[in-house]
Design a protein around this motif. Structure first.
Motif, mmCIF file in Angstrom:
data_model
loop_
_atom_site.group_PDB
_atom_site.id
_atom_site.type_symbol
_atom_site.label_atom_id
_atom_site.label_comp_id
_atom_site.label_asym_id
_atom_site.label_seq_id
_atom_site.Cartn_x
_atom_site.Cartn_y
_atom_site.Cartn_z
ATOM 1 N N PRO A 1 1.261 -1.227 -0.193
ATOM 2 C CA PRO A 1 0.081 0.017 -0.436
ATOM 3 C C PRO A 1 1.102 1.215 -0.096
ATOM 4 O O PRO A 1 2.283 0.985 0.913
ATOM 5 C CB PRO A 1 -0.284 -0.013 1.180
ATOM 6 C CG PRO A 1 -0.852 -1.325 1.465
ATOM 7 C CD PRO A 1 0.457 -1.776 1.126
ATOM 8 N N ASN B 1 2.109 5.636 0.928
ATOM 9 C CA ASN B 1 2.136 5.863 1.951
ATOM 10 C C ASN B 1 1.011 6.806 1.863
ATOM 11 O O ASN B 1 0.834 7.067 1.111
ATOM 12 C CB ASN B 1 3.281 7.458 1.772
ATOM 13 C CG ASN B 1 3.295 8.014 3.057
ATOM 14 O OD1 ASN B 1 3.325 7.807 4.443
ATOM 15 N ND2 ASN B 1 4.023 9.156 3.009
ATOM 16 N N ALA C 1 -2.134 4.892 2.892
ATOM 17 C CA ALA C 1 -2.883 4.197 3.174
ATOM 18 C C ALA C 1 -3.971 4.107 4.290
ATOM 19 O O ALA C 1 -2.963 3.809 5.177
ATOM 20 C CB ALA C 1 -2.691 3.078 2.135
ATOM 21 N N LYS C 2 -4.792 3.516 3.604
ATOM 22 C CA LYS C 2 -5.729 3.061 4.891
ATOM 23 C C LYS C 2 -5.649 1.765 4.814
ATOM 24 O O LYS C 2 -6.439 1.038 3.863
ATOM 25 C CB LYS C 2 -6.974 3.463 4.885
ATOM 26 C CG LYS C 2 -8.162 3.448 6.100
ATOM 27 C CD LYS C 2 -9.886 3.773 6.115
ATOM 28 C CE LYS C 2 -10.842 3.476 7.188
ATOM 29 N NZ LYS C 2 -11.646 3.991 7.016
ATOM 30 N N VAL C 3 -5.047 0.320 6.315
ATOM 31 C CA VAL C 3 -5.308 -0.766 5.256
ATOM 32 C C VAL C 3 -6.252 -1.380 6.466
ATOM 33 O O VAL C 3 -6.589 -0.938 7.527
ATOM 34 C CB VAL C 3 -4.055 -0.359 5.578
ATOM 35 C CG1 VAL C 3 -2.773 -0.680 4.799
ATOM 36 C CG2 VAL C 3 -3.277 -1.059 7.617
ATOM 37 N N THR D 1 -2.415 -5.897 10.516
ATOM 38 C CA THR D 1 -1.986 -4.617 11.245
ATOM 39 C C THR D 1 -3.272 -4.460 11.979
ATOM 40 O O THR D 1 -3.511 -3.843 12.646
ATOM 41 C CB THR D 1 -2.881 -3.691 9.569
ATOM 42 O OG1 THR D 1 -4.288 -4.390 9.200
ATOM 43 C CG2 THR D 1 -2.065 -3.776 8.645
ATOM 44 N N LYS E 1 -1.610 5.288 13.336
ATOM 45 C CA LYS E 1 -0.297 5.432 12.969
ATOM 46 C C LYS E 1 0.343 4.058 12.689
ATOM 47 O O LYS E 1 1.122 3.890 14.050
ATOM 48 C CB LYS E 1 -0.592 6.603 12.404
ATOM 49 C CG LYS E 1 -1.467 7.383 11.831
ATOM 50 C CD LYS E 1 -0.778 9.307 10.887
ATOM 51 C CE LYS E 1 -2.428 9.543 10.960
ATOM 52 N NZ LYS E 1 -1.331 11.215 10.228
ATOM 53 N N ARG F 1 6.610 4.790 5.031
ATOM 54 C CA ARG F 1 5.396 4.465 5.011
ATOM 55 C C ARG F 1 4.595 4.310 6.213
ATOM 56 O O ARG F 1 4.846 3.579 7.230
ATOM 57 C CB ARG F 1 4.518 3.728 3.537
ATOM 58 C CG ARG F 1 5.272 3.763 2.411
ATOM 59 C CD ARG F 1 5.257 2.736 1.436
ATOM 60 N NE ARG F 1 6.188 2.714 -0.328
ATOM 61 C CZ ARG F 1 5.371 1.851 -1.070
ATOM 62 N NH1 ARG F 1 3.964 1.415 -1.124
ATOM 63 N NH2 ARG F 1 6.101 2.481 -1.707
ATOM 64 N N TRP G 1 0.832 3.968 6.978
ATOM 65 C CA TRP G 1 -0.767 3.885 7.296
ATOM 66 C C TRP G 1 -1.055 3.548 8.734
ATOM 67 O O TRP G 1 -0.579 4.288 9.272
ATOM 68 C CB TRP G 1 0.203 2.060 6.783
ATOM 69 C CG TRP G 1 0.121 1.548 5.753
ATOM 70 C CD1 TRP G 1 1.273 3.030 5.025
ATOM 71 C CD2 TRP G 1 1.090 0.390 5.444
ATOM 72 N NE1 TRP G 1 1.356 1.778 3.566
ATOM 73 C CE2 TRP G 1 1.632 0.441 4.255
ATOM 74 C CE3 TRP G 1 0.488 -0.551 6.372
ATOM 75 C CZ2 TRP G 1 2.106 -0.079 3.408
ATOM 76 C CZ3 TRP G 1 1.243 -2.040 5.202
ATOM 77 C CH2 TRP G 1 2.717 -1.474 3.898
ATOM 78 N N ARG H 1 -5.803 2.599 9.815
ATOM 79 C CA ARG H 1 -6.815 1.629 10.056
ATOM 80 C C ARG H 1 -7.943 2.008 10.001
ATOM 81 O O ARG H 1 -8.192 3.305 10.954
ATOM 82 C CB ARG H 1 -6.115 0.961 10.911
ATOM 83 C CG ARG H 1 -5.205 -0.534 10.869
ATOM 84 C CD ARG H 1 -5.000 -1.517 11.868
ATOM 85 N NE ARG H 1 -6.184 -2.261 11.664
ATOM 86 C CZ ARG H 1 -7.545 -3.344 12.079
ATOM 87 N NH1 ARG H 1 -7.524 -2.465 13.296
ATOM 88 N NH2 ARG H 1 -8.565 -3.567 12.611
#
Length: 297
Positions: free
Chosen positions: A218, A220, A222-224, A266, A273, A293, A295, A297
Protein backbone atom coordinates in the motif's frame (compact mmCIF):
# COMPACT_ATOMS: atom_id res chain seq x y z
CA UNK A 1 85.49 -51.57 27.50
CA UNK A 2 86.99 -54.85 28.92
CA UNK A 3 87.92 -55.26 32.59
CA UNK A 4 90.55 -57.94 33.00
CA UNK A 5 91.27 -59.13 36.49
CA UNK A 6 94.61 -60.82 36.91
CA UNK A 7 94.93 -62.86 40.14
CA UNK A 8 98.31 -63.51 41.81
CA UNK A 9 98.99 -67.11 42.71
CA UNK A 10 97.55 -67.85 46.13
CA UNK A 11 100.32 -70.23 46.97
CA UNK A 12 103.03 -67.64 46.20
CA UNK A 13 101.30 -65.00 48.32
CA UNK A 14 100.98 -67.41 51.18
CA UNK A 15 104.64 -68.30 50.86
CA UNK A 16 105.85 -64.69 50.80
CA UNK A 17 103.57 -63.38 53.50
CA UNK A 18 103.53 -66.42 55.63
CA UNK A 19 99.78 -66.11 55.96
CA UNK A 20 96.70 -67.59 54.48
CA UNK A 21 95.50 -64.20 53.18
CA UNK A 22 93.01 -64.11 50.31
CA UNK A 23 94.46 -63.60 46.83
CA UNK A 24 94.98 -60.00 45.71
CA UNK A 25 93.56 -58.73 42.42
CA UNK A 26 94.88 -56.06 40.09
CA UNK A 27 92.34 -54.22 37.82
CA UNK A 28 93.41 -53.36 34.31
CA UNK A 29 91.08 -51.12 32.18
CA UNK A 30 91.31 -51.57 28.43
CA UNK A 31 89.57 -48.99 26.12
CA UNK A 32 88.35 -50.81 23.02
CA UNK A 33 85.50 -48.56 21.84
CA UNK A 34 85.45 -45.34 19.85
CA UNK A 35 84.15 -41.98 21.09
CA UNK A 36 80.45 -41.32 21.59
CA UNK A 37 79.48 -38.48 19.26
CA UNK A 38 76.56 -36.06 19.48
CA UNK A 39 75.87 -33.31 16.97
CA UNK A 40 75.29 -29.65 17.79
CA UNK A 41 72.90 -28.14 15.23
CA UNK A 42 72.63 -24.43 14.35
CA UNK A 43 68.96 -24.66 15.34
CA UNK A 44 68.71 -26.83 18.43
CA UNK A 45 64.92 -27.07 18.04
CA UNK A 46 65.17 -28.32 14.45
CA UNK A 47 67.79 -31.10 14.26
CA UNK A 48 68.84 -32.62 10.94
CA UNK A 49 67.86 -29.47 9.03
CA UNK A 50 70.35 -26.95 7.67
CA UNK A 51 70.09 -23.79 5.61
CA UNK A 52 71.31 -23.36 2.06
CA UNK A 53 74.82 -22.11 1.28
CA UNK A 54 77.67 -22.26 3.80
CA UNK A 55 76.60 -23.66 7.17
CA UNK A 56 78.43 -25.10 10.18
CA UNK A 57 77.73 -28.25 12.19
CA UNK A 58 79.75 -29.17 15.29
CA UNK A 59 80.53 -32.60 16.74
CA UNK A 60 80.73 -33.10 20.49
CA UNK A 61 82.53 -36.36 21.35
CA UNK A 62 83.29 -37.98 24.70
CA UNK A 63 85.71 -40.83 25.44
CA UNK A 64 87.51 -42.13 28.57
CA UNK A 65 90.84 -42.00 26.76
CA UNK A 66 90.26 -38.55 25.32
CA UNK A 67 89.29 -37.52 21.79
CA UNK A 68 92.07 -37.31 19.24
CA UNK A 69 90.59 -36.18 15.90
CA UNK A 70 87.56 -36.00 13.60
CA UNK A 71 86.82 -36.53 9.92
CA UNK A 72 83.61 -35.43 8.19
CA UNK A 73 82.12 -36.94 5.02
CA UNK A 74 79.27 -35.49 2.97
CA UNK A 75 77.67 -37.97 0.57
CA UNK A 76 80.78 -40.13 0.84
CA UNK A 77 83.31 -37.37 0.13
CA UNK A 78 85.69 -36.13 2.84
CA UNK A 79 84.99 -32.48 3.65
CA UNK A 80 86.65 -31.65 6.98
CA UNK A 81 89.14 -32.88 9.58
CA UNK A 82 88.12 -30.41 12.25
CA UNK A 83 85.68 -30.76 15.12
CA UNK A 84 83.21 -28.82 12.99
CA UNK A 85 82.02 -29.05 9.41
CA UNK A 86 81.82 -25.76 7.51
CA UNK A 87 80.41 -26.61 4.11
CA UNK A 88 78.53 -25.14 1.16
CA UNK A 89 75.28 -27.12 1.03
CA UNK A 90 74.18 -25.47 -2.22
CA UNK A 91 71.02 -23.59 -3.11
CA UNK A 92 68.49 -26.33 -3.79
CA UNK A 93 66.17 -28.27 -1.52
CA UNK A 94 67.59 -31.75 -0.97
CA UNK A 95 68.51 -34.42 1.57
CA UNK A 96 72.16 -35.39 2.02
CA UNK A 97 74.01 -37.93 4.17
CA UNK A 98 76.71 -36.90 6.63
CA UNK A 99 79.19 -39.11 8.49
CA UNK A 100 81.35 -38.11 11.45
CA UNK A 101 84.37 -40.30 12.15
CA UNK A 102 85.92 -39.75 15.57
CA UNK A 103 89.14 -41.28 16.98
CA UNK A 104 90.23 -41.49 20.58
CA UNK A 105 93.80 -41.41 21.91
CA UNK A 106 93.83 -45.21 22.11
CA UNK A 107 93.29 -45.46 18.35
CA UNK A 108 89.64 -46.57 18.47
CA UNK A 109 87.15 -44.86 16.18
CA UNK A 110 83.38 -44.55 15.80
CA UNK A 111 81.20 -43.61 12.84
CA UNK A 112 78.01 -41.57 13.28
CA UNK A 113 75.77 -41.32 10.22
CA UNK A 114 72.71 -39.10 9.85
CA UNK A 115 70.57 -37.51 7.10
CA UNK A 116 70.45 -33.74 6.70
CA UNK A 117 67.75 -31.81 4.86
CA UNK A 118 68.87 -28.62 3.13
CA UNK A 119 66.07 -26.09 3.59
CA UNK A 120 66.08 -23.85 0.54
CA UNK A 121 62.37 -23.02 0.32
CA UNK A 122 60.37 -20.10 1.66
CA UNK A 123 57.51 -20.66 4.12
CA UNK A 124 54.14 -21.69 2.72
CA UNK A 125 50.72 -20.38 3.69
CA UNK A 126 48.31 -22.78 5.35
CA UNK A 127 45.42 -20.38 6.05
CA UNK A 128 44.33 -16.79 5.55
CA UNK A 129 41.98 -14.58 7.51
CA UNK A 130 39.83 -13.28 6.03
CA UNK A 131 39.61 -16.30 3.76
CA UNK A 132 40.28 -15.85 0.07
CA UNK A 133 37.35 -14.41 -1.91
CA UNK A 134 35.77 -12.91 1.22
CA UNK A 135 33.62 -9.82 0.67
CA UNK A 136 34.86 -6.88 2.75
CA UNK A 137 33.63 -3.38 3.40
CA UNK A 138 35.16 -0.38 5.12
CA UNK A 139 38.42 1.50 4.60
CA UNK A 140 41.18 -0.19 6.62
CA UNK A 141 41.13 -3.89 7.43
CA UNK A 142 43.28 -6.46 9.22
CA UNK A 143 44.55 -9.64 7.58
CA UNK A 144 46.28 -12.65 9.10
CA UNK A 145 48.29 -15.45 7.51
CA UNK A 146 49.28 -18.81 9.02
CA UNK A 147 52.61 -20.16 7.76
CA UNK A 148 54.53 -23.42 7.93
CA UNK A 149 58.20 -24.02 7.23
CA UNK A 150 60.57 -26.96 7.36
CA UNK A 151 62.64 -24.94 9.84
CA UNK A 152 61.35 -21.83 11.63
CA UNK A 153 59.32 -18.98 10.11
CA UNK A 154 61.13 -15.66 10.34
CA UNK A 155 58.30 -13.23 9.65
CA UNK A 156 55.67 -11.90 7.27
CA UNK A 157 55.17 -8.48 5.72
CA UNK A 158 51.84 -7.53 4.16
CA UNK A 159 53.10 -5.63 1.10
CA UNK A 160 49.67 -4.07 0.56
CA UNK A 161 49.83 -2.29 3.91
CA UNK A 162 52.28 -0.36 6.13
CA UNK A 163 55.93 -1.41 5.88
CA UNK A 164 55.92 -3.45 9.10
CA UNK A 165 57.12 -7.05 9.40
CA UNK A 166 55.39 -9.23 11.96
CA UNK A 167 57.76 -11.81 13.48
CA UNK A 168 55.34 -13.47 15.89
CA UNK A 169 52.56 -15.83 14.84
CA UNK A 170 49.79 -15.26 14.00
CA UNK A 171 51.30 -12.95 11.39
CA UNK A 172 49.11 -9.88 10.99
CA UNK A 173 49.02 -6.81 8.76
CA UNK A 174 46.73 -3.87 8.03
CA UNK A 175 45.68 -2.86 4.53
CA UNK A 176 43.42 -0.27 2.91
CA UNK A 177 40.52 -1.53 0.85
CA UNK A 178 40.78 -0.50 -2.77
CA UNK A 179 38.13 0.28 -5.33
CA UNK A 180 35.11 -1.96 -5.74
CA UNK A 181 36.04 -5.45 -6.87
CA UNK A 182 38.75 -8.08 -6.33
CA UNK A 183 41.92 -7.06 -4.49
CA UNK A 184 45.10 -9.15 -4.19
CA UNK A 185 46.99 -9.12 -0.90
CA UNK A 186 50.68 -10.07 -1.15
CA UNK A 187 52.67 -11.28 1.84
CA UNK A 188 56.48 -11.29 1.79
CA UNK A 189 57.46 -14.25 3.98
CA UNK A 190 60.85 -15.39 5.27
CA UNK A 191 62.36 -18.14 7.40
CA UNK A 192 65.38 -18.09 9.73
CA UNK A 193 67.72 -19.20 6.92
CA UNK A 194 66.83 -16.22 4.75
CA UNK A 195 64.62 -18.14 2.33
CA UNK A 196 61.97 -15.70 1.13
CA UNK A 197 59.01 -15.56 -1.19
CA UNK A 198 55.46 -14.31 -1.65
CA UNK A 199 52.10 -15.81 -0.77
CA UNK A 200 48.89 -14.19 -1.96
CA UNK A 201 45.23 -14.09 -1.13
CA UNK A 202 42.35 -12.37 -2.91
CA UNK A 203 39.54 -10.48 -1.21
CA UNK A 204 36.72 -8.46 -2.72
CA UNK A 205 36.06 -4.86 -1.77
CA UNK A 206 32.36 -4.01 -1.57
CA UNK A 207 31.31 -0.67 -0.08
CA UNK A 208 28.30 -0.19 -2.31
CA UNK A 209 24.89 -0.51 -0.67
CA UNK A 210 22.24 -2.70 -2.28
CA UNK A 211 19.29 -1.26 -4.16
CA UNK A 212 15.93 -1.73 -2.47
CA UNK A 213 12.33 -0.74 -3.05
CA UNK A 214 8.76 -1.74 -2.30
CA UNK A 215 7.73 -4.03 -5.13
CA UNK A 216 4.16 -4.33 -3.92
CA UNK A 217 2.60 -2.63 -0.88
CA UNK A 218 0.00 0.00 0.00
CA UNK A 219 1.11 3.55 -0.72
CA UNK A 220 2.19 6.06 1.88
CA UNK A 221 -0.83 7.37 3.82
CA UNK A 222 -2.98 4.38 2.87
CA UNK A 223 -5.78 3.03 5.01
CA UNK A 224 -5.30 -0.68 5.59
CA UNK A 225 -7.16 -3.49 7.28
CA UNK A 226 -6.64 -7.10 8.23
CA UNK A 227 -3.49 -8.72 6.77
CA UNK A 228 -1.37 -6.92 4.19
CA UNK A 229 1.18 -8.55 1.87
CA UNK A 230 4.38 -6.56 1.39
CA UNK A 231 6.82 -7.48 -1.35
CA UNK A 232 10.37 -6.16 -1.70
CA UNK A 233 12.74 -5.92 -4.67
CA UNK A 234 16.42 -5.99 -3.65
CA UNK A 235 19.53 -6.41 -5.80
CA UNK A 236 23.28 -6.25 -5.26
CA UNK A 237 26.34 -6.98 -7.37
CA UNK A 238 27.53 -9.65 -4.94
CA UNK A 239 24.19 -10.86 -3.64
CA UNK A 240 21.61 -10.07 -0.98
CA UNK A 241 22.02 -11.59 2.47
CA UNK A 242 18.57 -10.70 3.81
CA UNK A 243 15.68 -8.24 3.69
CA UNK A 244 13.96 -7.08 6.87
CA UNK A 245 10.52 -5.65 7.56
CA UNK A 246 10.49 -2.83 10.12
CA UNK A 247 7.41 -1.52 11.88
CA UNK A 248 7.86 1.71 13.80
CA UNK A 249 11.63 1.29 13.52
CA UNK A 250 11.76 -2.22 14.98
CA UNK A 251 12.57 -5.36 13.00
CA UNK A 252 9.46 -7.51 12.76
CA UNK A 253 10.54 -10.16 10.24
CA UNK A 254 13.34 -11.12 7.84
CA UNK A 255 13.51 -13.00 4.56
CA UNK A 256 16.77 -14.31 3.07
CA UNK A 257 15.36 -15.86 -0.10
CA UNK A 258 14.05 -14.01 -3.14
CA UNK A 259 11.32 -13.11 -3.92
CA UNK A 260 11.21 -11.27 -0.60
CA UNK A 261 7.72 -11.15 0.88
CA UNK A 262 6.07 -10.42 4.24
CA UNK A 263 2.53 -10.64 5.59
CA UNK A 264 1.63 -8.05 8.21
CA UNK A 265 -1.37 -8.37 10.53
CA UNK A 266 -2.41 -4.73 10.81
CA UNK A 267 -5.04 -5.43 13.48
CA UNK A 268 -2.21 -5.53 16.05
CA UNK A 269 -1.78 -1.75 15.69
CA UNK A 270 -5.34 -0.66 16.47
CA UNK A 271 -6.54 2.65 15.07
CA UNK A 272 -3.23 4.46 15.44
CA UNK A 273 -0.84 5.28 12.63
CA UNK A 274 2.25 3.13 12.16
CA UNK A 275 5.31 3.31 9.92
CA UNK A 276 6.55 0.59 7.58
CA UNK A 277 10.10 0.30 6.21
CA UNK A 278 12.26 -2.25 4.43
CA UNK A 279 15.96 -2.79 5.05
CA UNK A 280 18.32 -4.91 2.92
CA UNK A 281 21.80 -6.23 3.71
CA UNK A 282 24.23 -7.43 1.09
CA UNK A 283 26.73 -10.23 1.72
CA UNK A 284 29.46 -7.76 2.72
CA UNK A 285 27.22 -6.26 5.41
CA UNK A 286 26.30 -3.03 3.60
CA UNK A 287 22.73 -1.98 4.34
CA UNK A 288 20.11 0.30 2.85
CA UNK A 289 16.71 1.28 4.24
CA UNK A 290 13.69 2.59 2.37
CA UNK A 291 11.83 5.72 3.29
CA UNK A 292 8.99 5.03 5.70
CA UNK A 293 5.39 4.59 4.60
CA UNK A 294 2.78 5.61 7.13
CA UNK A 295 -0.42 3.59 7.26
CA UNK A 296 -3.52 3.77 9.38
CA UNK A 297 -6.59 1.62 9.98
Amino acid sequence: MDIRRVAAAAALITSLLGTSAAPAFADETVDSQGPVVSVLWPLATVPNVIGKGFQSITADATDPSGVDRYTWFVDGAQRSQEQYLHYDFGARQRTTTIEVWAWDLAGNHSVTTFPVTVDAEAPKATAFSPASSTLLRGQLRTATVALKDRSVVGGALLVSGPNVTDTVAPFTGRFPLGAEGPQTLRWYVTDVWGNAGYVTQTVTSDNRTPTLKFASAPANGAKVKDSVVIKAAATDRYGIAKVQLLVNGRVLAADSTAPYSFTLNTRKYGKQKFKIQLRAYDKAGNATTTAARTWHR
